[in-house]
Enzyme design. Structure first.
Site, PDB file in Angstrom:
ATOM      1  N   ARG A  95       0.821  -1.221   0.000  1.00  0.00           N
ATOM      2  CA  ARG A  95       0.000   0.000   0.000  1.00  0.00           C
ATOM      3  C   ARG A  95       0.850   1.263   0.000  1.00  0.00           C
ATOM      4  NH1 ARG A  95      -3.875  -2.729   4.261  1.00  0.00           N
ATOM      5  NH2 ARG A  95      -1.879  -2.594   5.292  1.00  0.00           N
ATOM      6  N   GLU A 124       6.699  -9.466  15.151  1.00  0.00           N
ATOM      7  CA  GLU A 124       6.243  -9.929  16.463  1.00  0.00           C
ATOM      8  C   GLU A 124       6.368 -11.443  16.580  1.00  0.00           C
ATOM      9  OE1 GLU A 124       2.333  -9.417  19.338  1.00  0.00           O
ATOM     10  OE2 GLU A 124       2.407  -8.406  17.403  1.00  0.00           O
TER      11      GLU A 124
END
Length: 171
Positions: A59, A96
């Protein structure tokens, strides 16, 4: 800014339970809002000497291309491995849960080029920190990292302590 924020749709439990996803496609598909968002971000850099916008997959390509057009610069793409056709520099970074890798063309910049790193969203900051490393390792100067939106509670700015960060919308 509240008008633009209201256009972004919340999608609960996407991509997994407990996450509220900020769906920017609603803002991108609204011509007036999209133009306003690009104009507001680009205005920061009018009169600055910017050589390239760096768009981060995927994006960030949308935001980056529109900013490059508005500012009269080129756009350099940072992509997932195997997507760029020429010689690349890679950067693997921590997520993460696991790792990811990004690539940029080795000849993306001339020494000293002044660039803006553009992406749609600043979350934890891991991706943009890796992009900044790639850009600087190739000899360009990061003027600022620019985002359409930022999830402030994730404190992604802390991953960029030596760089300017601008987010148009903050959640």
């Amino acid at each position: 800014m509240d008008e633009l924020k209201k256009i972004i749709r919340d999608i609960p439990d996407f991509p997994k339970k407990g996450i509220v996803f900020k769906d920017i496609t609603t803002l991108l598909s609204d011509p007036k809002s999209f133009h306003r968002m690009i104009d507001l971000i680009a205005h920061r850099y009018v009169g600055e000497h910017i050589d390239q916008i760096v768009g981060v997959e995927a994006r960030g390509f949308i935001l980056g291309a529109a900013l490059a057009y508005k500012l009269g610069t080129g756009i350099t793409l940072v992509r997932k491995p195997g997507k760029l056709p020429y010689k690349t520099k890679k950067k693997t970074y921590q997520l993460e849960y696991g790792t990811d890798t990004l690539e940029i063309h080795l000849d993306a910049f001339k020494p000293g080029d002044r660039v803006i790193v553009a992406d749609d969203l600043l979350a934890t900051g891991g991706t943009v920190a890796a992009v900044v490393d790639l850009v600087e390792e190739l000899g360009a100067e990061v003027v600022e990292c620019a985002f359409m939106a930022e999830l402030e509670f994730l404190e992604g700015r802390k991953r960029l302590p030596d760089h300017k960060v601008f987010s148009l919308l903050k959640f």
